[in-house]
Motif scaffolding. Structure first.
Motif, PDB file in Angstrom:
ATOM      1  N   ARG A   1      46.306  89.726  71.577  1.00  0.00           N
ATOM      2  CA  ARG A   1      45.014  89.641  70.904  1.00  0.00           C
ATOM      3  C   ARG A   1      44.990  90.741  69.853  1.00  0.00           C
ATOM      4  O   ARG A   1      45.098  91.931  70.172  1.00  0.00           O
ATOM      5  N   ILE A   2      44.865  90.346  68.595  1.00  0.00           N
ATOM      6  CA  ILE A   2      44.953  91.267  67.471  1.00  0.00           C
ATOM      7  C   ILE A   2      43.646  91.240  66.692  1.00  0.00           C
ATOM      8  O   ILE A   2      43.156  90.162  66.335  1.00  0.00           O
ATOM      9  N   VAL A   3      43.071  92.407  66.424  1.00  0.00           N
ATOM     10  CA  VAL A   3      41.887  92.497  65.594  1.00  0.00           C
ATOM     11  C   VAL A   3      42.306  93.038  64.230  1.00  0.00           C
ATOM     12  O   VAL A   3      43.018  94.040  64.140  1.00  0.00           O
ATOM     13  N   VAL A   4      41.899  92.339  63.172  1.00  0.00           N
ATOM     14  CA  VAL A   4      42.301  92.677  61.811  1.00  0.00           C
ATOM     15  C   VAL A   4      41.065  93.097  61.016  1.00  0.00           C
ATOM     16  O   VAL A   4      40.167  92.279  60.776  1.00  0.00           O
TER      17      VAL A   4
ATOM     18  N   VAL B   1      41.692 100.350  72.839  1.00  0.00           N
ATOM     19  CA  VAL B   1      42.816  99.896  72.016  1.00  0.00           C
ATOM     20  C   VAL B   1      43.585 101.135  71.551  1.00  0.00           C
ATOM     21  O   VAL B   1      43.039 101.971  70.823  1.00  0.00           O
ATOM     22  N   SER B   2      44.838 101.248  71.936  1.00  0.00           N
ATOM     23  CA  SER B   2      45.584 102.476  71.644  1.00  0.00           C
ATOM     24  C   SER B   2      46.532 102.352  70.462  1.00  0.00           C
ATOM     25  O   SER B   2      47.020 103.365  69.945  1.00  0.00           O
TER      26      SER B   2
ATOM     27  N   GLU C   1      32.801  97.515  69.178  1.00  0.00           N
ATOM     28  CA  GLU C   1      32.294  96.205  69.591  1.00  0.00           C
ATOM     29  C   GLU C   1      33.297  95.102  69.292  1.00  0.00           C
ATOM     30  O   GLU C   1      33.617  94.275  70.146  1.00  0.00           O
ATOM     31  N   VAL C   2      33.795  95.059  68.048  1.00  0.00           N
ATOM     32  CA  VAL C   2      34.703  93.966  67.691  1.00  0.00           C
ATOM     33  C   VAL C   2      36.110  94.195  68.232  1.00  0.00           C
ATOM     34  O   VAL C   2      36.885  93.253  68.395  1.00  0.00           O
ATOM     35  N   GLY C   3      36.443  95.463  68.537  1.00  0.00           N
ATOM     36  CA  GLY C   3      37.784  95.766  69.026  1.00  0.00           C
ATOM     37  C   GLY C   3      37.971  95.566  70.508  1.00  0.00           C
ATOM     38  O   GLY C   3      39.110  95.449  70.980  1.00  0.00           O
ATOM     39  N   ALA C   4      36.887  95.498  71.258  1.00  0.00           N
ATOM     40  CA  ALA C   4      36.984  95.400  72.711  1.00  0.00           C
ATOM     41  C   ALA C   4      37.802  94.169  73.126  1.00  0.00           C
ATOM     42  O   ALA C   4      37.620  93.078  72.585  1.00  0.00           O
ATOM     43  N   GLY C   5      38.699  94.368  74.074  1.00  0.00           N
ATOM     44  CA  GLY C   5      39.483  93.263  74.604  1.00  0.00           C
ATOM     45  C   GLY C   5      40.747  92.942  73.833  1.00  0.00           C
ATOM     46  O   GLY C   5      41.453  91.986  74.182  1.00  0.00           O
ATOM     47  N   HIS C   6      41.064  93.717  72.792  1.00  0.00           N
ATOM     48  CA  HIS C   6      42.255  93.446  71.994  1.00  0.00           C
ATOM     49  C   HIS C   6      43.409  94.362  72.395  1.00  0.00           C
ATOM     50  O   HIS C   6      43.202  95.440  72.963  1.00  0.00           O
ATOM     51  N   ASP C   7      44.607  93.945  72.061  1.00  0.00           N
ATOM     52  CA  ASP C   7      45.804  94.724  72.379  1.00  0.00           C
ATOM     53  C   ASP C   7      46.193  95.676  71.266  1.00  0.00           C
ATOM     54  O   ASP C   7      46.791  96.724  71.522  1.00  0.00           O
TER      55      ASP C   7
END
Length: 233
Positions: free
Chosen positions: A3-6, A118-119, A79-85
Motif C-alpha cells: 500500500r503506497i501513498v503518493v 509509516v517508516s 490521516e491519509v498515510g495511515a495503513g500504508h507501507d
C-alpha cells in the motif's frame, strides 16, 4: 502487494508514479489538493487500473484511491498515510517560496508519517543539489541562475529536515535538465551517488516515466537509506 501513498499525485512526476505503482498491482492512495481537478487519476472514489498500463509490470492492476490532502499539514499526512507501507513525496508548489514549501512539507511528513506508522519515505529531489566536485553543489557554481538557485534551496531544506529525522528515507535526484514528459517507459535507469551524473553522448533526455520506475523500485525494494542519490540513464 504494498500500500503506497503518493503525495503530489497530480503533478508530472506524480501521475507517472501512480500509474507505475498501480500497474505493478499495488494499492495506491493518490493525494492531491483537489481530487475533482484530476480525473486522469480515476476520480475521488477510487479507480481500477488495468494490466499493462505504461508497460509490463507483472500481473494484474492495482487500485487507485484519490483523496484530498495537504502535504504541509502533519495531521493531514497522518490521516491519509495511515495503513500504508511506504510514502512517496513528489509534491511541488510554485506559488510559494520553495524553502517555505519544502521545509513545511518535510516537517509535516516526518511528524505525520510517524503518527501513521509509516517508516519509509521515497522523495523526489533535484539535480542542482548534487555535487560537481567534493563539497560544491551545482547550484553554488558561478553563473548558476538566481531563480533556479532559490528553488534549489527548497530541496536543501528538505534534505536538512530529513537528515534530522528518524525516517528511513531516500531522495532521488534526476539529471539537472528539463525531463521528457512524453517519452514512453523503458524501465531503464541507473543510480549514481551524490554527484551530478556525467552526460553520455547520444543518450536521450531522462524521462518522467523512467523516473517513476526508479521511485517505485525504491518503494518496492529499498536499496538506499538516509541518503540522496542521482538517477539517470
Amino acid at each position: 502487494m504494498s500500500r503506497i501513498v503518493v503525495f503530489g499525485a497530480g503533478g508530472r512526476a506524480g501521475v507517472k508514479v501512480v500509474a507505475e505503482a498501480a500497474g505493478r498491482g499495488h494499492e495506491v492512495t493518490a493525494v492531491v489538493r483537489d481530487p475533482a481537478a484530476h480525473p486522469e487519476l480515476g476520480g475521488d472514489r477510487g479507480h481500477e487500473v488495468g494490466q499493462g498500463v505504461g508497460g509490463d509490470r507483472g500481473s494484474g492492476g492495482g487500485r487507485v484511491k484519490v483523496v484530498a490532502g495537504d502535504v504541509t499539514d502533519a495531521g493531514s499526512v497522518a490521516e491519509v498515510g495511515a495503513g500504508h507501507d511506504v510514502a512517496v513525496q513528489v509534491a511541488a508548489r510554485l506559488d510559494v517560496p520553495a524553502e517555505e514549501f519544502y521545509g513545511a512539507a518535510s516537517r509535516a511528513l516526518v511528524d505525520g508519517l510517524a503518527r501513521a506508522g509509516v517508516s519509509r519515505l521515497v522523495a523526489l529531489g533535484i539535480g542542482s543539489v548534487l555535487e560537481v566536485s567534493p563539497g560544491v553543489r551545482l547550484m553554488d557554481t558561478p553563473g548558476f541562475p538566481a531563480e533556479a538557485r532559490m528553488f534549489s534551496l527548497g530541496h536543501v531544506a528538505q534534505l536538512d529536515v530529513l537528515e534530522g529525522s528518524a525516517l528511513d528515507w531516500v531522495v532521488i535526484a534526476p539529471p539537472p535538465v528539463f525531463l521528457d514528459g512524453g517519452a514512453p517507459r523503458t524501465g531503464r535507469y541507473r543510480f549514481g551517488d551524490g554527484r551530478v551524473p556525467e552526460a553520455v553522448e547520444g543518450e536521450p533526455v531522462f524521462s518522467y516515466a523512467d523516473l517513476a520506475v526508479a521511485l517505485v523500485d525504491e518503494a518496492d525494494r529499498p536499496g538506499h537509506h538516509r541518503v540522496q542519490v542521482a538517477v539517470s540513464y
